[in-house]
Structure formats: C-alpha cells, structure tokens
Design a protein around this motif. Structure first.
Motif, short mmCIF file in Angstrom:
data_model
loop_
_atom_site.label_atom_id
_atom_site.label_comp_id
_atom_site.label_asym_id
_atom_site.label_seq_id
_atom_site.Cartn_x
_atom_site.Cartn_y
_atom_site.Cartn_z
N ILE A 1 51.03 47.24 76.91
CA ILE A 1 51.90 48.39 77.10
C ILE A 1 51.19 49.68 76.68
CG2 ILE A 1 54.08 47.13 76.88
CD1 ILE A 1 54.22 48.00 73.94
N VAL A 2 51.69 50.78 77.22
CA VAL A 2 51.26 52.11 76.80
C VAL A 2 52.51 52.89 76.44
CG1 VAL A 2 49.17 52.14 78.22
CG2 VAL A 2 51.30 53.01 79.18
N ALA A 3 52.36 53.85 75.56
CA ALA A 3 53.49 54.69 75.18
C ALA A 3 53.69 55.76 76.25
CB ALA A 3 53.24 55.32 73.82
N SER A 4 54.94 55.96 76.63
CA SER A 4 55.26 57.03 77.58
C SER A 4 55.95 58.18 76.86
CB SER A 4 56.13 56.50 78.71
OG SER A 4 57.30 55.90 78.21
N ALA A 5 56.37 57.94 75.61
CA ALA A 5 56.98 58.94 74.74
C ALA A 5 56.88 58.39 73.32
CB ALA A 5 58.44 59.18 75.13
N SER A 6 57.38 59.13 72.37
CA SER A 6 57.27 58.69 70.98
C SER A 6 58.10 57.45 70.68
CB SER A 6 57.68 59.82 70.03
OG SER A 6 59.04 60.14 70.23
N ASN A 7 59.01 57.06 71.60
CA ASN A 7 59.83 55.87 71.40
C ASN A 7 60.00 55.06 72.68
OD1 ASN A 7 61.49 57.69 72.74
ND2 ASN A 7 63.32 56.97 71.73
N ALA B 1 54.80 48.73 80.55
CA ALA B 1 53.73 47.74 80.70
C ALA B 1 52.76 48.21 81.78
CB ALA B 1 54.31 46.39 81.09
N LYS B 2 51.49 48.03 81.53
CA LYS B 2 50.47 48.42 82.50
C LYS B 2 50.61 47.65 83.81
CE LYS B 2 46.62 50.15 79.78
NZ LYS B 2 45.19 49.95 79.50
N ASP B 3 51.17 46.43 83.74
CA ASP B 3 51.37 45.64 84.95
C ASP B 3 52.70 45.95 85.64
OD1 ASP B 3 53.23 44.39 83.30
OD2 ASP B 3 52.23 42.44 83.33
#
Length: 142
Positions: free
Chosen positions: A86-92, A96-98
């Motif tokens: 996973i990558v963060a899209s915001a602080s919370n 998932a990259k997939d």
C-alpha cells in the motif's frame, strides 16, 4: 475536490446502510465509482507516522484487516489472503498498488477507531455453478 465529495457521500451511504442492516449483513455494494485508483500524488508517510496504524482491525463483516511493514514498504492483508503493498494517499488513507483495496482509518485520541475499507471481491463460482461478477464492497470499522 470531486473525489473528496464522492468519498464523503459514499462514506455516509455506507454508514447509513450499515446502520439499517442486521448484524449478520456487513458489507455494502458500492453504487458509485466502481474503481480503486492510485492517488495523483502520493502522501509521503515515514515509518514513524505509519507506526500508529500498524496492527489488526476488526471489520463489520467479521473479517480482520492487518497493516504491517516489511523493510520500508507498507502492506495490508485481509484475513489470511494475499498481502497488498500500500501507499498513503493522505495522512489517514491508503491505497493498494495493485488497486485491490483502499481504506481510510480515523484514530481518535480516546483510542476509538473508525473508517472504512473498500476492496475487490473477485469473480467466483457460486452454489448454482454460475460465475459472479467482480465487485467492490465496503466494510466499516465497527
């Protein structure tokens, strides 16, 4: 801005639908945006910031979401299924990259957790030997 509004509306709908269902029905099929997309800009979250999210979360559908790190990479796993980087899209929020799941986790100062997990349920063969379509479902943090 449109995505933020859409997420807010979907969140409200999923909470309303959850509140109206019996306790044994805990997922809501999403009727809006049928995609999970990577954010246009990834939120840079370091290990210290991710630390507060690590652990297991019980979901409204009886499943468990686990967040953990391996090296510098962040991962999510639902029950004993495959892990998803996973990558963060915001602080919370994480994606998932997939493109198989996305989540928002709200941690309150009193230790309460709320939020939601949207994930892909792949096509399956049902009891009538018919193939069901792949769909997105949302589970909330009770």
């Amino acid at each position: 801005m449109k995505k933020l509004i859409a997420i807010s509306v979907l969140s409200a709908l999923s909470f309303a639908a959850y509140a109206q269902t019996s306790s044994d029905v805990a997922t809501v099929e999403i009727s809006g945006d049928k995609n999970i997309n990577l954010p246009s800009k990834i939120y840079r979250m370091d290990s210290d910031e991710f630390y507060k999210f690590r652990g297991s979360y019980f979901l409204s559908n009886g499943m468990t979401l686990s967040l953990f790190e391996r090296g510098r990479a962040m991962f999510a796993r639902i029950d004993n299924q495959d892990r998803h980087q996973i990558v963060a899209s915001a602080s919370n929020a994480f994606v998932a990259k997939d493109l198989q799941l996305k989540m928002r986790i709200d941690l309150a100062d009193n230790g309460e957790v709320s939020g939601e997990l949207t994930y892909v349920v792949p096509s399956q063969l049902n009891a009538e030997n018919q193939v069901t379509k792949q769909k997105l479902v949302t589970a909330v943090f009770p």
